[in-house]
Every structure is written in structure tokens, then in C-alpha cells.
Design a protein around this motif. Structure first.
Motif, PDB file in Angstrom:
ATOM      1  N   LEU A  21       0.834  -1.204   0.000  1.00 24.16           N
ATOM      2  CA  LEU A  21       0.000   0.000   0.000  1.00 24.16           C
ATOM      3  C   LEU A  21       0.872   1.259   0.000  1.00 24.16           C
ATOM      4  N   MET A  22       1.895   1.269   0.843  1.00 18.33           N
ATOM      5  CA  MET A  22       2.809   2.410   0.922  1.00 18.33           C
ATOM      6  C   MET A  22       3.538   2.624  -0.397  1.00 18.33           C
ATOM      7  N   ARG A  23       4.071   1.539  -0.945  1.00 17.29           N
ATOM      8  CA  ARG A  23       4.856   1.643  -2.174  1.00 17.29           C
ATOM      9  C   ARG A  23       4.017   2.159  -3.335  1.00 17.29           C
ATOM     10  N   ASN A  24       2.758   1.731  -3.379  1.00 17.50           N
ATOM     11  CA  ASN A  24       1.886   2.184  -4.465  1.00 17.50           C
ATOM     12  C   ASN A  24       1.757   3.700  -4.486  1.00 17.50           C
ATOM     13  N   VAL A  25       1.611   4.289  -3.318  1.00 19.07           N
ATOM     14  CA  VAL A  25       1.446   5.747  -3.235  1.00 19.07           C
ATOM     15  C   VAL A  25       2.782   6.454  -3.467  1.00 19.07           C
ATOM     16  N   PHE A  26       3.830   5.986  -2.810  1.00 17.52           N
ATOM     17  CA  PHE A  26       5.128   6.635  -2.916  1.00 17.52           C
ATOM     18  C   PHE A  26       5.665   6.637  -4.345  1.00 17.52           C
ATOM     19  N   THR A  27       5.470   5.549  -5.058  1.00 15.91           N
ATOM     20  CA  THR A  27       6.101   5.410  -6.375  1.00 15.91           C
ATOM     21  C   THR A  27       5.178   5.753  -7.538  1.00 15.91           C
ATOM     22  N   GLU A  28       3.953   6.141  -7.253  1.00  9.31           N
ATOM     23  CA  GLU A  28       2.969   6.372  -8.319  1.00  9.31           C
ATOM     24  C   GLU A  28       3.477   7.353  -9.371  1.00  9.31           C
ATOM     25  N   THR A  29       3.906   8.527  -8.940  1.00 10.26           N
ATOM     26  CA  THR A  29       4.370   9.553  -9.880  1.00 10.26           C
ATOM     27  C   THR A  29       5.725   9.184 -10.471  1.00 10.26           C
ATOM     28  N   ALA A  30       6.610   8.649  -9.639  1.00 10.35           N
ATOM     29  CA  ALA A  30       7.961   8.295 -10.104  1.00 10.35           C
ATOM     30  C   ALA A  30       7.912   7.209 -11.172  1.00 10.35           C
ATOM     31  N   LEU A  31       6.980   6.285 -11.053  1.00  9.52           N
ATOM     32  CA  LEU A  31       6.846   5.242 -12.070  1.00  9.52           C
ATOM     33  C   LEU A  31       6.445   5.823 -13.417  1.00  9.52           C
ATOM     34  N   GLN A  32       5.514   6.769 -13.397  1.00 10.77           N
ATOM     35  CA  GLN A  32       5.073   7.401 -14.646  1.00 10.77           C
ATOM     36  C   GLN A  32       6.219   8.161 -15.313  1.00 10.77           C
ATOM     37  N   THR A  33       7.027   8.835 -14.489  1.00  7.05           N
ATOM     38  CA  THR A  33       8.157   9.597 -15.026  1.00  7.05           C
ATOM     39  C   THR A  33       9.253   8.675 -15.541  1.00  7.05           C
ATOM     40  N   THR A  34       9.587   7.665 -14.765  1.00  6.88           N
ATOM     41  CA  THR A  34      10.690   6.772 -15.122  1.00  6.88           C
ATOM     42  C   THR A  34      10.377   5.934 -16.349  1.00  6.88           C
ATOM     43  N   PHE A  35       9.163   5.400 -16.408  1.00  5.03           N
ATOM     44  CA  PHE A  35       8.790   4.492 -17.497  1.00  5.03           C
ATOM     45  C   PHE A  35       7.949   5.195 -18.560  1.00  5.03           C
ATOM     46  N   LYS A  36       8.198   6.486 -18.732  1.00  3.67           N
ATOM     47  CA  LYS A  36       7.469   7.239 -19.756  1.00  3.67           C
ATOM     48  C   LYS A  36       7.722   6.632 -21.142  1.00  3.67           C
ATOM     49  N   ASP A  37       6.639   6.496 -21.897  1.00  2.00           N
ATOM     50  CA  ASP A  37       6.679   5.944 -23.263  1.00  2.00           C
ATOM     51  C   ASP A  37       7.015   4.457 -23.302  1.00  2.00           C
ATOM     52  N   CYS A  38       6.962   3.784 -22.152  1.00  3.12           N
ATOM     53  CA  CYS A  38       7.212   2.341 -22.108  1.00  3.12           C
ATOM     54  C   CYS A  38       5.880   1.590 -22.137  1.00  3.12           C
ATOM     55  N   PRO A  39       5.876   0.359 -22.628  1.00  2.00           N
ATOM     56  CA  PRO A  39       4.625  -0.422 -22.640  1.00  2.00           C
ATOM     57  C   PRO A  39       4.130  -0.722 -21.229  1.00  2.00           C
ATOM     58  N   ASN A  40       2.820  -0.798 -21.081  1.00  2.00           N
ATOM     59  CA  ASN A  40       2.228  -1.049 -19.767  1.00  2.00           C
ATOM     60  C   ASN A  40       2.671  -2.383 -19.179  1.00  2.00           C
ATOM     61  N   GLN A  41       2.920  -3.359 -20.058  1.00  2.00           N
ATOM     62  CA  GLN A  41       3.361  -4.665 -19.578  1.00  2.00           C
ATOM     63  C   GLN A  41       4.687  -4.564 -18.829  1.00  2.00           C
ATOM     64  N   LEU A  42       5.557  -3.666 -19.282  1.00  2.00           N
ATOM     65  CA  LEU A  42       6.849  -3.478 -18.620  1.00  2.00           C
ATOM     66  C   LEU A  42       6.653  -2.884 -17.225  1.00  2.00           C
ATOM     67  N   ILE A  43       5.779  -1.881 -17.144  1.00  2.00           N
ATOM     68  CA  ILE A  43       5.513  -1.242 -15.854  1.00  2.00           C
ATOM     69  C   ILE A  43       4.859  -2.229 -14.890  1.00  2.00           C
ATOM     70  N   ASP A  44       3.871  -2.981 -15.368  1.00  2.00           N
ATOM     71  CA  ASP A  44       3.176  -3.951 -14.517  1.00  2.00           C
ATOM     72  C   ASP A  44       4.133  -5.029 -14.028  1.00  2.00           C
ATOM     73  N   GLY A  45       5.014  -5.478 -14.911  1.00  2.00           N
ATOM     74  CA  GLY A  45       5.987  -6.501 -14.532  1.00  2.00           C
ATOM     75  C   GLY A  45       6.953  -5.997 -13.474  1.00  2.00           C
ATOM     76  N   TYR A  46       7.383  -4.743 -13.616  1.00  2.00           N
ATOM     77  CA  TYR A  46       8.304  -4.160 -12.633  1.00  2.00           C
ATOM     78  C   TYR A  46       7.607  -3.997 -11.276  1.00  2.00           C
ATOM     79  N   LYS A  47       6.369  -3.552 -11.288  1.00  2.00           N
ATOM     80  CA  LYS A  47       5.631  -3.356 -10.036  1.00  2.00           C
ATOM     81  C   LYS A  47       5.437  -4.682  -9.299  1.00  2.00           C
TER      82      LYS A  47
END
Length: 303
Positions: free
Chosen positions: A231-257
Motif C-alpha cells: 500500500l505504501m509503495r503504491n502511493v510513494f512510487t505512483e508519480t515516479a513510475l510514470q516519469t521513469t517508465f514514460k513511453d514504455c509499454p504497460n506490460q513493462l511497468i506492470d511486470g516491474y511493479k
């Protein structure tokens, strides 16, 4: 008035002893040290490698900065959850110390309901746990700002406050339940060392979820600690994930999470935040009820 005095007394016992404060934060210092020496770089490098492999043409310098901020926020989320356990563990330890020093016997013969004494230990642990976790959040956010990262939005901070209260409540209930089976300070000191060592593994901080064997992952998924961390990680990393994985496929982001324990999967399904909140709350309530039943049968006599 008796309850307030007991809470005040337990908080003062903790805050006035520098050794208590240091050892309750030792797990946090270990995590920070490991992250600073090699785990942080290892996790950040794995993000950069993912981006290079699947993200197409990238800005290497920007990717490195974003990856480091992402790992920093992921670590901060874990540290807050770890503190919720270690601080409440130290606070509840005063009950064991009072019993070992025969002070608890004197308390229990006083014309005060035994539940008041129990609440005094639990509420002091919850209050101190929330205070230290909020202090950790403030220091962490200040460091993120110093390193050029983006501060969390007000809505995110309110969510984190709710999750801090929930995690501290669950942790206090858990350690109080465990403390009912310990009756000497030496035994509790050993138990505290074990829990302080294990908490980093149980919350998948030392090793991300994806690096653990599937059987170990399934065990951790049955424990409330991992869900509180998620729960904590979801909130803390929400914006950072969007910035870091910008223009990346959703499958990559989901796999990393999933790999980093930001989201928890059971089979092919993602465990939702509502279920995780309910799981933490119900776990805390059940542990308190069980502790109350144990306390009713607990006989503390002067030796």
C-alpha cells in the motif's frame, strides 16, 4: 486520567532512554546502509537496464536520475513500514520489562481495570509509532527534495497518513500478541533482535519479491506486513513510475511493479488496495481480541 498517565509514562520511558530510541531504529539504519552501499545502486541499475532493453531510444542521464529517485521512494515506503514494527515492538517491550521487574504485579493489584493497563501499553505504542513514522516521512521527503526529486502531492500525503495509522495499528497489535508469550527482558531482547532482522525480509526490502522463490512469496502474501508495504509503495512510487517508465509499454511497468512488490498478485489477479486495507484492519482486530483473551487468563503474581 489513569490511562493518560500510563500512556505518558510509557512514552517518557522510551524517549528518555537514548538506547531505546537507537535500537528501535536500528533496522532502519541497516536498510539505509545496505541501500547506500550496494542495494540501491543494484535496484537502480536494473531499472536502467530494463529501459535500455525495452524502452527504445532513451536519455541515459535522465533515466539514471529517475531510476534513483524511484528506488529512493520505494525504499522510503519500506522504511516507514519497518519503523511501524520496530518502534511498537520496543514500546510493548516495556510491559515485559515491568513484569520481569515485578512492577506489573503492583499495577494489577491496584483498584483499576486490567484493560486500562493493557490499553496504556498499546496506545503508547501506537502514538509513538505514528510520531516516528511521520518524522521519517518528513526527513525522507526533505532528502528527496534535496536530491532534486518531486515532492508528494497533498492527496498522496493524506493517503500515506492513513496507511501509517493502519500499519502502526496492525504492528502494535501483532507485537503485543507476541509479547504475551514472553515474560523476561532477556527473552524479549532476543525476540526483538530476531524480529528486527526478519522484518526487512518479510516486507521484501532486502530482496525484492521477484528474487524470492515462489513458495516464499506465497508465504509472505499471507502476512499483513507485505500488504502494508505494498500500500505504501503504491502511493510513494505512483508519480515516479510514470516519469521513469514514460513511453514504455504497460506490460513493462506492470511486470516491474510485481517484481518489486509494489503490487501483489495471487495467481493471475492483482490484490486490490481495498482488500489489503481490510486485511490489515481485520488482522489487527483479531490479534487484539486474542491478546485480550490471553490477558484475562494471565496471572501476574509477586515472586
Amino acid at each position: 486520567m489513569t490511562l493518560v498517565n500510563l500512556i505518558k509514562r510509557n512514552i517518557l520511558v522510551y524517549s528518555r532512554n537514548k538506547a531505546n530510541v537507537f535500537f528501535s531504529l536500528l533496522s532502519m539504519f541497516i536498510i539505509i546502509g545496505l541501500m547506500a552501499i550496494f542495494l540501491g545502486n543494484m535496484n537502480a541499475d536494473s531499472v536502467v537496464d530494463l529501459l535500455n532493453q525495452y524502452g527504445g531510444a532513451r536519455d541515459a542521464a535522465a533515466d539514471q536520475d529517475h531510476a534513483e529517485q524511484l528506488v529512493l521512494l520505494w525504499t522510503l515506503a519500506g522504511i516507514i513500514v519497518v519503523n511501524s514494527v520496530t518502534i511498537t515492538l520496543t514500546m510493548v517491550g516495556f510491559m515485559v520489562e515491568d513484569e520481569d521487574q515485578q512492577r506489573l504485579s503492583s499495577f494489577y493489584v491496584a483498584p483499576v481495570n486490567r484493560a486500562i493497563f493493557v490499553l496504556g501499553y498499546i496506545l503508547a505504542a501506537v502514538i509513538m509509532g505514528i510520531v516516528i513514522c511521520l518524522f521519517t516521512l518528513g526527513v525522507g521527503e526533505f532528502y528527496v527534495w534535496l536530491t532534486g526529486g518531486a515532492l508528494l502531492a497533498m492527496e498522496q500525503l493524506l493517503q500515506i497518513l492513513l496507511y501509517i495509522i493502519l500499519n502502526v495499528f496492525m504492528s502494535a497489535s501483532m507485537v503485543f500478541f507476541i509479547a504475551n508469550f514472553v515474560h523476561s527482558t532477556s527473552a524479549f531482547s532476543g525476540l526483538s533482535t530476531i524480529i528486527g532482522t526478519l522484518v526487512g525480509f518479510l516486507s521484501a526490502i532486502y530482496l525484492p519479491m521477484g528474487m524470492l522463490p515462489s513458495d516464499i512469496q506465497n508465504v509472505l502474501k499471507c502476512l499483513p506486513l507485505l500488504h502494508g508495504c505494498s500500500l505504501m509503495r503504491n502511493v510513494f512510487t505512483e508519480t515516479a513510475l510514470q516519469t521513469t517508465f514514460k513511453d514504455c509499454p504497460n506490460q513493462l511497468i506492470d511486470g516491474y511493479k510485481e517484481y518489486m512488490g509494489i503490487t501483489i498478485h495471487w495467481g493471475d489477479q492483482i490484490i486490490g488496495s481495498q482488500f489489503q486495507v481490510a486485511f490489515l484492519l481485520i488482522s489487527g482486530i483479531i490479534l487484539i481480541i486474542m491478546s485480550a483473551l490471553i490477558q484475562r487468563k494471565r496471572n501476574t503474581v509477586v515472586r
